[in-house]
Scaffold this motif. Structure first.
Motif, PDB file in Angstrom:
ATOM      1  N   VAL A  44      41.706  71.724  -9.745  1.00  0.00           N
ATOM      2  CA  VAL A  44      41.037  72.347  -8.602  1.00  0.00           C
ATOM      3  C   VAL A  44      40.612  71.280  -7.603  1.00  0.00           C
ATOM      4  N   TYR A  45      40.031  70.185  -8.101  1.00  0.00           N
ATOM      5  CA  TYR A  45      39.596  69.096  -7.229  1.00  0.00           C
ATOM      6  C   TYR A  45      40.783  68.475  -6.495  1.00  0.00           C
ATOM      7  N   GLN A  46      41.864  68.252  -7.212  1.00  0.00           N
ATOM      8  CA  GLN A  46      43.051  67.657  -6.597  1.00  0.00           C
ATOM      9  C   GLN A  46      43.656  68.591  -5.555  1.00  0.00           C
ATOM     10  N   SER A  47      43.680  69.882  -5.822  1.00  0.00           N
ATOM     11  CA  SER A  47      44.226  70.849  -4.871  1.00  0.00           C
ATOM     12  C   SER A  47      43.392  70.912  -3.595  1.00  0.00           C
ATOM     13  N   ILE A  48      42.083  70.995  -3.757  1.00  0.00           N
ATOM     14  CA  ILE A  48      41.201  71.032  -2.593  1.00  0.00           C
ATOM     15  C   ILE A  48      41.297  69.731  -1.816  1.00  0.00           C
ATOM     16  N   ASN A  49      41.365  68.625  -2.532  1.00  0.00           N
ATOM     17  CA  ASN A  49      41.466  67.322  -1.884  1.00  0.00           C
ATOM     18  C   ASN A  49      42.766  67.214  -1.086  1.00  0.00           C
ATOM     19  N   SER A  50      43.866  67.744  -1.616  1.00  0.00           N
ATOM     20  CA  SER A  50      45.130  67.682  -0.875  1.00  0.00           C
ATOM     21  C   SER A  50      45.097  68.565   0.372  1.00  0.00           C
ATOM     22  N   LEU A  51      44.310  69.622   0.355  1.00  0.00           N
ATOM     23  CA  LEU A  51      44.161  70.470   1.546  1.00  0.00           C
ATOM     24  C   LEU A  51      43.277  69.821   2.607  1.00  0.00           C
ATOM     25  N   LEU A  52      42.208  69.173   2.173  1.00  0.00           N
ATOM     26  CA  LEU A  52      41.225  68.641   3.108  1.00  0.00           C
ATOM     27  C   LEU A  52      41.514  67.221   3.568  1.00  0.00           C
ATOM     28  N   GLU A  53      42.277  66.463   2.805  1.00  0.00           N
ATOM     29  CA  GLU A  53      42.503  65.061   3.145  1.00  0.00           C
ATOM     30  C   GLU A  53      43.144  64.862   4.522  1.00  0.00           C
ATOM     31  N   PRO A  54      44.143  65.672   4.931  1.00  0.00           N
ATOM     32  CA  PRO A  54      44.689  65.468   6.291  1.00  0.00           C
ATOM     33  C   PRO A  54      43.669  65.709   7.401  1.00  0.00           C
ATOM     34  N   ILE A  55      42.658  66.497   7.128  1.00  0.00           N
ATOM     35  CA  ILE A  55      41.618  66.752   8.130  1.00  0.00           C
ATOM     36  C   ILE A  55      40.541  65.674   8.072  1.00  0.00           C
ATOM     37  N   LEU A  56      40.203  65.223   6.868  1.00  0.00           N
ATOM     38  CA  LEU A  56      39.122  64.250   6.701  1.00  0.00           C
ATOM     39  C   LEU A  56      39.564  62.817   7.009  1.00  0.00           C
ATOM     40  N   ARG A  57      40.830  62.492   6.812  1.00  0.00           N
ATOM     41  CA  ARG A  57      41.297  61.117   7.020  1.00  0.00           C
ATOM     42  C   ARG A  57      41.050  60.610   8.437  1.00  0.00           C
ATOM     43  N   PRO A  58      41.375  61.389   9.501  1.00  0.00           N
ATOM     44  CA  PRO A  58      41.075  60.874  10.852  1.00  0.00           C
ATOM     45  C   PRO A  58      39.580  60.668  11.100  1.00  0.00           C
ATOM     46  N   ILE A  59      38.761  61.517  10.508  1.00  0.00           N
ATOM     47  CA  ILE A  59      37.311  61.358  10.661  1.00  0.00           C
ATOM     48  C   ILE A  59      36.866  60.077   9.962  1.00  0.00           C
ATOM     49  N   ARG A  60      37.401  59.809   8.781  1.00  0.00           N
ATOM     50  CA  ARG A  60      37.055  58.578   8.054  1.00  0.00           C
ATOM     51  C   ARG A  60      37.495  57.339   8.818  1.00  0.00           C
ATOM     52  N   ASN A  61      38.632  57.424   9.508  1.00  0.00           N
ATOM     53  CA  ASN A  61      39.123  56.276  10.272  1.00  0.00           C
ATOM     54  C   ASN A  61      38.229  55.961  11.468  1.00  0.00           C
ATOM     55  N   ILE A  62      37.610  56.977  12.055  1.00  0.00           N
ATOM     56  CA  ILE A  62      36.754  56.790  13.226  1.00  0.00           C
ATOM     57  C   ILE A  62      35.367  56.296  12.818  1.00  0.00           C
ATOM     58  N   MET A  63      34.849  56.820  11.718  1.00  0.00           N
ATOM     59  CA  MET A  63      33.488  56.500  11.295  1.00  0.00           C
ATOM     60  C   MET A  63      33.407  55.101  10.706  1.00  0.00           C
ATOM     61  N   PRO A  64      32.241  54.452  10.845  1.00  0.00           N
ATOM     62  CA  PRO A  64      32.068  53.137  10.214  1.00  0.00           C
ATOM     63  C   PRO A  64      32.003  53.265   8.694  1.00  0.00           C
ATOM     64  N   ASN A  65      32.379  52.222   8.009  1.00  0.00           N
ATOM     65  CA  ASN A  65      32.352  52.202   6.550  1.00  0.00           C
ATOM     66  C   ASN A  65      30.899  52.160   6.076  1.00  0.00           C
ATOM     67  N   THR A  66      30.504  53.147   5.290  1.00  0.00           N
ATOM     68  CA  THR A  66      29.128  53.223   4.802  1.00  0.00           C
ATOM     69  C   THR A  66      29.030  52.905   3.319  1.00  0.00           C
ATOM     70  N   GLY A  67      30.077  52.361   2.758  1.00  0.00           N
ATOM     71  CA  GLY A  67      30.053  52.012   1.344  1.00  0.00           C
ATOM     72  C   GLY A  67      30.470  53.179   0.481  1.00  0.00           C
ATOM     73  N   ALA A  68      29.668  53.488  -0.506  1.00  0.00           N
ATOM     74  CA  ALA A  68      30.020  54.521  -1.476  1.00  0.00           C
ATOM     75  C   ALA A  68      29.805  55.935  -0.943  1.00  0.00           C
ATOM     76  N   ILE A  69      29.034  56.088   0.111  1.00  0.00           N
ATOM     77  CA  ILE A  69      28.722  57.421   0.633  1.00  0.00           C
ATOM     78  C   ILE A  69      29.724  57.779   1.717  1.00  0.00           C
ATOM     79  N   ASP A  70      30.361  58.938   1.555  1.00  0.00           N
ATOM     80  CA  ASP A  70      31.353  59.410   2.516  1.00  0.00           C
ATOM     81  C   ASP A  70      30.731  60.536   3.334  1.00  0.00           C
ATOM     82  N   PHE A  71      30.504  60.265   4.617  1.00  0.00           N
ATOM     83  CA  PHE A  71      29.886  61.257   5.490  1.00  0.00           C
ATOM     84  C   PHE A  71      30.904  62.122   6.230  1.00  0.00           C
TER      85      PHE A  71
END
Length: 90
Positions: A44-71
């Motif tokens: 379930v986690y892998q399936s949801i992650n594969s759906l959301l990763e294309p949307i979350l990846r550009p946001i992660r690229n724009i945001m500064p690295n905050t370490g272990a916490i993913d905003f």
């Protein structure tokens, strides 16, 4: 037009629910409440992650690295709520 806004709202609410489910399962795995060898939750986690990763990846690229916490999920939820507010005001 109202139907399109309602359908968009339902889809955005589903994405927000998926983000929350992904977050909760990730916490369960991180704190060893549930073992990662649990095949059902891992799938379930892998399936949801594969759906959301294309949307979350550009946001992660724009945001500064905050370490272990993913905003990026929080930013996506806020963005979805802003989009719905804009659509409802039209």
């Amino acid at each position: 037009m109202d139907l399109l806004i309602e359908v968009t709202g339902i889809i955005l609410n589903a994405f927000v629910m998926l983000i929350i489910i992904q977050f909760v399962i990730g916490l369960l795995f991180a704190f060893n409440v549930v073992n990662q060898s649990n095949q059902f939750l891992a799938q379930v986690y892998q399936s949801i992650n594969s759906l959301l990763e294309p949307i979350l990846r550009p946001i992660r690229n724009i945001m500064p690295n905050t370490g272990a916490i993913d905003f990026s999920p929080l930013v996506l939820i806020i963005g979805a709520n802003i989009l719905m507010a804009v659509l409802r005001s039209v």
